[in-house]
Design a protein around this motif. Sequence first.
Motif, mmCIF file in Angstrom:
data_model
loop_
_atom_site.group_PDB
_atom_site.id
_atom_site.type_symbol
_atom_site.label_atom_id
_atom_site.label_comp_id
_atom_site.label_asym_id
_atom_site.label_seq_id
_atom_site.Cartn_x
_atom_site.Cartn_y
_atom_site.Cartn_z
ATOM 1 N N ASP A 33 0.842 -1.279 -0.766
ATOM 2 C CA ASP A 33 0.169 -0.309 -0.040
ATOM 3 C C ASP A 33 0.580 0.918 0.169
ATOM 4 O O ASP A 33 0.236 1.739 0.585
ATOM 5 N N GLY A 34 2.064 1.239 -0.184
ATOM 6 C CA GLY A 34 2.867 2.631 -0.221
ATOM 7 C C GLY A 34 3.211 3.127 -1.478
ATOM 8 O O GLY A 34 3.756 3.737 -2.142
ATOM 9 N N SER A 35 2.400 2.428 -2.403
ATOM 10 C CA SER A 35 2.325 3.336 -3.727
ATOM 11 C C SER A 35 3.687 4.105 -4.853
ATOM 12 O O SER A 35 4.189 4.834 -4.586
ATOM 13 N N GLY A 36 5.196 3.279 -3.901
ATOM 14 C CA GLY A 36 6.513 3.157 -4.687
ATOM 15 C C GLY A 36 6.831 3.879 -3.805
ATOM 16 O O GLY A 36 8.306 3.795 -3.829
ATOM 17 N N ILE A 37 6.950 4.798 -2.586
ATOM 18 C CA ILE A 37 7.051 5.614 -1.899
ATOM 19 C C ILE A 37 8.210 4.809 -0.866
ATOM 20 O O ILE A 37 9.613 5.361 -1.085
ATOM 21 N N GLU A 38 8.431 3.122 -1.260
ATOM 22 C CA GLU A 38 9.712 2.283 -0.801
ATOM 23 C C GLU A 38 10.930 2.944 -1.581
ATOM 24 O O GLU A 38 11.527 2.368 -0.551
ATOM 25 N N LEU A 39 10.220 3.186 -2.853
ATOM 26 C CA LEU A 39 11.645 3.148 -4.171
ATOM 27 C C LEU A 39 12.531 4.802 -4.124
ATOM 28 O O LEU A 39 14.041 4.436 -3.979
ATOM 29 N N GLU A 40 12.636 5.773 -2.623
ATOM 30 C CA GLU A 40 12.995 6.974 -2.122
ATOM 31 C C GLU A 40 14.247 6.647 -1.320
ATOM 32 O O GLU A 40 15.042 6.643 -1.514
ATOM 33 N N THR A 41 13.992 4.791 -0.666
ATOM 34 C CA THR A 41 15.234 4.272 -0.104
ATOM 35 C C THR A 41 16.361 3.408 -1.124
ATOM 36 O O THR A 41 16.908 2.870 -0.200
ATOM 37 N N ILE A 42 15.745 3.030 -2.139
ATOM 38 C CA ILE A 42 16.509 2.332 -3.139
ATOM 39 C C ILE A 42 17.649 3.402 -3.199
ATOM 40 O O ILE A 42 17.199 3.904 -3.977
ATOM 41 N N THR A 43 18.969 3.156 -3.260
ATOM 42 C CA THR A 43 20.270 4.338 -3.972
ATOM 43 C C THR A 43 20.584 3.462 -4.832
ATOM 44 O O THR A 43 21.633 4.560 -5.703
ATOM 45 N N THR A 44 20.798 2.143 -5.331
ATOM 46 C CA THR A 44 21.640 1.635 -6.455
ATOM 47 C C THR A 44 20.669 0.941 -7.460
ATOM 48 O O THR A 44 20.044 0.422 -6.909
ATOM 49 N N LYS A 45 21.251 0.968 -8.873
ATOM 50 C CA LYS A 45 20.367 0.104 -9.675
ATOM 51 C C LYS A 45 20.919 -1.714 -8.878
ATOM 52 O O LYS A 45 19.593 -2.144 -9.257
ATOM 53 N N GLU A 46 21.468 -1.781 -8.450
ATOM 54 C CA GLU A 46 21.591 -3.126 -8.222
ATOM 55 C C GLU A 46 20.589 -3.312 -7.312
ATOM 56 O O GLU A 46 19.849 -4.581 -6.933
ATOM 57 N N GLU A 47 19.726 -2.420 -6.371
ATOM 58 C CA GLU A 47 19.010 -2.749 -4.918
ATOM 59 C C GLU A 47 17.670 -3.130 -5.615
ATOM 60 O O GLU A 47 17.335 -3.094 -5.878
ATOM 61 N N LEU A 48 17.456 -2.279 -7.159
ATOM 62 C CA LEU A 48 15.954 -2.607 -7.973
ATOM 63 C C LEU A 48 16.493 -4.116 -8.353
ATOM 64 O O LEU A 48 14.857 -4.806 -9.257
ATOM 65 N N ALA A 49 17.428 -4.564 -8.972
ATOM 66 C CA ALA A 49 17.173 -6.047 -9.702
ATOM 67 C C ALA A 49 16.073 -6.951 -8.748
ATOM 68 O O ALA A 49 15.752 -7.231 -7.415
ATOM 69 N N GLY A 50 15.551 -7.617 -9.752
ATOM 70 C CA GLY A 50 13.929 -7.934 -9.462
ATOM 71 C C GLY A 50 13.284 -7.307 -8.708
ATOM 72 O O GLY A 50 11.919 -8.459 -8.686
ATOM 73 N N LEU A 51 13.294 -5.932 -8.762
ATOM 74 C CA LEU A 51 11.799 -5.436 -7.733
ATOM 75 C C LEU A 51 10.941 -5.080 -9.611
ATOM 76 O O LEU A 51 11.674 -4.326 -10.149
ATOM 77 N N GLN A 52 9.503 -4.720 -9.150
ATOM 78 C CA GLN A 52 8.903 -4.314 -10.158
ATOM 79 C C GLN A 52 7.683 -3.593 -9.606
ATOM 80 O O GLN A 52 7.537 -3.548 -8.408
ATOM 81 N N LEU A 53 6.419 -2.874 -10.127
ATOM 82 C CA LEU A 53 5.470 -2.568 -9.379
ATOM 83 C C LEU A 53 4.768 -3.231 -9.998
ATOM 84 O O LEU A 53 4.415 -4.010 -10.987
ATOM 85 N N TYR A 54 3.264 -3.203 -8.752
ATOM 86 C CA TYR A 54 2.546 -3.852 -9.422
ATOM 87 C C TYR A 54 0.891 -3.270 -9.772
ATOM 88 O O TYR A 54 0.380 -2.233 -8.582
ATOM 89 N N ILE A 55 -0.087 -3.444 -10.568
ATOM 90 C CA ILE A 55 -1.324 -2.933 -10.211
ATOM 91 C C ILE A 55 -2.499 -3.972 -9.434
ATOM 92 O O ILE A 55 -2.055 -5.188 -9.981
#
Length: 108
Positions: A33-55
């Motif tokens: 339920d965070g609407s992507g707000i937690e992405l603000e804590t991700i600082t490197t491209k490596e941390e995004l690996a395997g992550l995506q958004l959902y509807i």
Amino acid sequence: MSYIIGKPCEGVCDTACVRVCPVDCIHGPIEMDGSGIELETITTKEELAGLQLYINPFDCINCGACIAECPVDAIYEDEDEAIAKDGTDEYVKKNYSFFGYDFPSQKF
């Protein structure tokens, strides 16, 4: 049937779609339920690996506002299109299971 975020979003998680959604049904990559707000804590491209958004398939009103905003063309109009373009039902299943829903029983 619901709009589905597919494979091209994986590792990208651009939140342009979140900002235009009139019913706030796009979430992730971690919080339901965070609407992507937690992405603000991700600082490197490596941390995004395997992550995506959902509807959320039961909150989405199929308005289409998100489609034009997605810079990687990862949003599909329905489950059938997602499966055809991604070549697998994996991302449809991920969208449903992220919100604790079972994959729809109908065959795609």
